[in-house]
Design a protein around this motif. Structure first.
Motif, PDB file in Angstrom:
ATOM      1  N   ALA A 146       0.832  -1.204   0.000  1.00 50.54           N
ATOM      2  CA  ALA A 146       0.000   0.000   0.000  1.00 50.54           C
ATOM      3  C   ALA A 146       0.865   1.253   0.000  1.00 50.54           C
ATOM      4  N   VAL A 147       1.951   1.236   0.769  1.00 53.74           N
ATOM      5  CA  VAL A 147       2.872   2.375   0.764  1.00 53.74           C
ATOM      6  C   VAL A 147       3.570   2.482  -0.583  1.00 53.74           C
ATOM      7  N   TYR A 148       3.985   1.345  -1.108  1.00 53.35           N
ATOM      8  CA  TYR A 148       4.712   1.320  -2.382  1.00 53.35           C
ATOM      9  C   TYR A 148       3.869   1.909  -3.518  1.00 53.35           C
ATOM     10  N   LYS A 149       2.583   1.645  -3.498  1.00 53.05           N
ATOM     11  CA  LYS A 149       1.701   2.184  -4.542  1.00 53.05           C
ATOM     12  C   LYS A 149       1.643   3.710  -4.488  1.00 53.05           C
ATOM     13  N   ILE A 150       1.886   4.260  -3.313  1.00 57.71           N
ATOM     14  CA  ILE A 150       1.840   5.721  -3.147  1.00 57.71           C
ATOM     15  C   ILE A 150       3.163   6.356  -3.550  1.00 57.71           C
ATOM     16  N   VAL A 151       4.276   5.739  -3.147  1.00 63.10           N
ATOM     17  CA  VAL A 151       5.576   6.414  -3.293  1.00 63.10           C
ATOM     18  C   VAL A 151       6.561   5.713  -4.226  1.00 63.10           C
ATOM     19  N   GLY A 152       6.333   4.445  -4.557  1.00 68.65           N
ATOM     20  CA  GLY A 152       7.271   3.733  -5.412  1.00 68.65           C
ATOM     21  C   GLY A 152       8.576   3.406  -4.709  1.00 68.65           C
ATOM     22  N   ASP A 153       9.604   3.135  -5.504  1.00 67.74           N
ATOM     23  CA  ASP A 153      10.898   2.736  -4.966  1.00 67.74           C
ATOM     24  C   ASP A 153      11.666   3.913  -4.363  1.00 67.74           C
ATOM     25  N   ASN A 154      12.661   3.551  -3.548  1.00 73.05           N
ATOM     26  CA  ASN A 154      13.654   4.508  -3.024  1.00 73.05           C
ATOM     27  C   ASN A 154      13.079   5.565  -2.086  1.00 73.05           C
ATOM     28  N   ASN A 155      12.030   5.197  -1.369  1.00 70.84           N
ATOM     29  CA  ASN A 155      11.443   6.129  -0.403  1.00 70.84           C
ATOM     30  C   ASN A 155      11.313   5.537   0.999  1.00 70.84           C
ATOM     31  N   ILE A 156      10.980   4.258   1.101  1.00 67.40           N
ATOM     32  CA  ILE A 156      10.795   3.615   2.408  1.00 67.40           C
ATOM     33  C   ILE A 156      12.161   3.193   2.933  1.00 67.40           C
ATOM     34  N   ALA A 157      12.611   3.811   4.003  1.00 70.90           N
ATOM     35  CA  ALA A 157      13.941   3.501   4.520  1.00 70.90           C
ATOM     36  C   ALA A 157      13.986   2.143   5.215  1.00 70.90           C
ATOM     37  N   CYS A 158      12.956   1.848   6.013  1.00 74.40           N
ATOM     38  CA  CYS A 158      13.026   0.616   6.810  1.00 74.40           C
ATOM     39  C   CYS A 158      11.635   0.167   7.224  1.00 74.40           C
ATOM     40  N   ASN A 159      11.584  -1.081   7.669  1.00 72.80           N
ATOM     41  CA  ASN A 159      10.408  -1.648   8.305  1.00 72.80           C
ATOM     42  C   ASN A 159      10.899  -2.297   9.595  1.00 72.80           C
ATOM     43  N   GLN A 160      10.447  -1.774  10.728  1.00 71.84           N
ATOM     44  CA  GLN A 160      10.869  -2.302  12.024  1.00 71.84           C
ATOM     45  C   GLN A 160       9.836  -3.313  12.501  1.00 71.84           C
ATOM     46  N   VAL A 161      10.292  -4.533  12.763  1.00 68.29           N
ATOM     47  CA  VAL A 161       9.363  -5.629  13.027  1.00 68.29           C
ATOM     48  C   VAL A 161       9.867  -6.538  14.151  1.00 68.29           C
ATOM     49  N   LEU A 162       8.940  -7.295  14.728  1.00 65.01           N
ATOM     50  CA  LEU A 162       9.275  -8.275  15.753  1.00 65.01           C
ATOM     51  C   LEU A 162      10.046  -9.422  15.110  1.00 65.01           C
ATOM     52  N   TYR A 163      11.214  -9.736  15.676  1.00 70.28           N
ATOM     53  CA  TYR A 163      12.046 -10.779  15.086  1.00 70.28           C
ATOM     54  C   TYR A 163      13.011 -11.316  16.130  1.00 70.28           C
ATOM     55  N   HIS A 164      12.867 -12.592  16.436  1.00 74.35           N
ATOM     56  CA  HIS A 164      13.824 -13.270  17.306  1.00 74.35           C
ATOM     57  C   HIS A 164      13.813 -14.750  16.943  1.00 74.35           C
ATOM     58  N   LEU A 165      14.646 -15.532  17.575  1.00 69.17           N
ATOM     59  CA  LEU A 165      14.827 -16.919  17.152  1.00 69.17           C
ATOM     60  C   LEU A 165      13.545 -17.744  17.217  1.00 69.17           C
ATOM     61  N   ASN A 166      12.684 -17.414  18.161  1.00 68.90           N
ATOM     62  CA  ASN A 166      11.423 -18.148  18.276  1.00 68.90           C
ATOM     63  C   ASN A 166      10.271 -17.470  17.547  1.00 68.90           C
ATOM     64  N   GLU A 167      10.573 -16.404  16.818  1.00 65.99           N
ATOM     65  CA  GLU A 167       9.540 -15.696  16.043  1.00 65.99           C
ATOM     66  C   GLU A 167      10.160 -15.229  14.724  1.00 65.99           C
ATOM     67  N   ARG A 168      10.126 -16.108  13.739  1.00 71.38           N
ATOM     68  CA  ARG A 168      10.791 -15.858  12.468  1.00 71.38           C
ATOM     69  C   ARG A 168       9.790 -15.669  11.327  1.00 71.38           C
ATOM     70  N   ALA A 169       8.563 -15.288  11.666  1.00 74.84           N
ATOM     71  CA  ALA A 169       7.511 -15.185  10.652  1.00 74.84           C
ATOM     72  C   ALA A 169       7.870 -14.242   9.510  1.00 74.84           C
TER      73      ALA A 169
END
Length: 279
Positions: A146-169
């Motif tokens: 949804a963000v990509y459709k608005i701004v395209g490439d080279n605009n979204i710096a990062c996506n901060q997400v839950l991530y650890h050894l027991n949560e690799r979704a």
């Protein structure tokens, strides 16, 4: 501390940074000392948010006189993420942080306000020099699209997400999408929430064996695994200077392909969930 390019920005950022969620629950002086120790050891990526209570004020004190060393990130709450609300929230964060700019500003998670309005505010803040880049947090692939459709490439710096050894979704689809579009992936709560593998468990024994071979700790091995690819970063929190030193040690590890495979086998990814896990 190893650094790598942070998504679509041109900045080189430490692969192991410093998170501040619930840091205001700790002893204030110890928290400030931990952040400063982290800076001394190269963990110059500091992440905070308006939601984190007094964390921004603690960060302000910790980085006083050292602002130019820091890749400073904060976040706007979804409830504040209208165009006008985003700008107001950013200015309040800047005031609490006692700085004139953020290196990256994130939408904490997707809410009811239109993404077009939040992004318009981000772009206005960039034009005014109050933020240098922007990104998102807790966004699944459909949200990223949804963000990509608005701004395209080279605009979204990062996506901060839950991530650890027991949560690799996020390995199912989020990481591949981000790597395709040059979006940094920042792991929050990289040790989980009180469920780090016991040293007596089969999984914990795998970590301990690898740690012993490197004169390291299982926590350092886990952190290094989470940043094994060029798009990945992690932001563990430290409540004291010793903990910060331990976290920074992960940046010096070099795990072999065989060791990475052992960890991968010990902590299976599991099926793709219907919704992106988040805290």
């Amino acid at each position: 501390m190893e650094q790598r390019q942070f998504g679509t920005t041109q900045r080189q950022v430490a692969i192991i940074g410093q998170g501040t969620w619930k840091i205001d629950n700790d002893n204030r002086n110890s928290a400030i000392a931990a952040l400063r120790q982290g800076l001394d050891l190269g963990m110059t990526h500091i992440d905070t948010a308006e939601m984190y209570g007094k964390a921004e004020e603690i960060v302000a004190e910790a980085i006083s006189g050292r602002r130019d060393e820091v890749f400073l990130v904060s976040k706007v709450l979804p409830s504040n993420a209208s165009r006008r609300g985003t700008i107001a929230a950013c200015e309040k964060s800047l005031a609490r942080l006692k700085t004139d700019r953020l290196d990256c500003y994130l939408l904490h998670w997707r809410g009811q306000h239109r993404l077009e309005d939040t992004i318009a505010a981000f772009e206005q803040l960039k034009q005014e020099g109050k933020i240098l880049s922007w990104g998102v947090s807790n966004f699944d692939v459909s949200d990223l699209e949804a963000v990509y459709k608005i701004v395209g490439d080279n605009n979204i710096a990062c996506n901060q997400v839950l991530y650890h050894l027991n949560e690799r979704a996020i390995e199912h689809a989020v990481i591949p999408w981000c790597e395709k579009h040059n979006v940094a992936v920042v792991a929050y709560s990289p040790f989980g929430q009180g469920n780090f593998p016991s040293p007596h468990s089969d999984e914990g024994k795998v970590l301990q064996k690898i740690a012993t071979a490197h004169n390291a700790t299982p926590y350092q091995v886990a952190l290094r695994f989470l940043v094994r690819s060029k798009s990945l970063f992690a932001i563990p929190k430290a409540a004291n200077s010793k903990h910060a030193t331990d976290n920074a040690g992960a940046g010096k590890l070099n795990l072999s392909e065989n060791e990475l495979a052992q960890i991968n086998d010990a902590f299976p990814i599991g099926p793709r969930p219907r919704a992106l896990p988040m805290l």
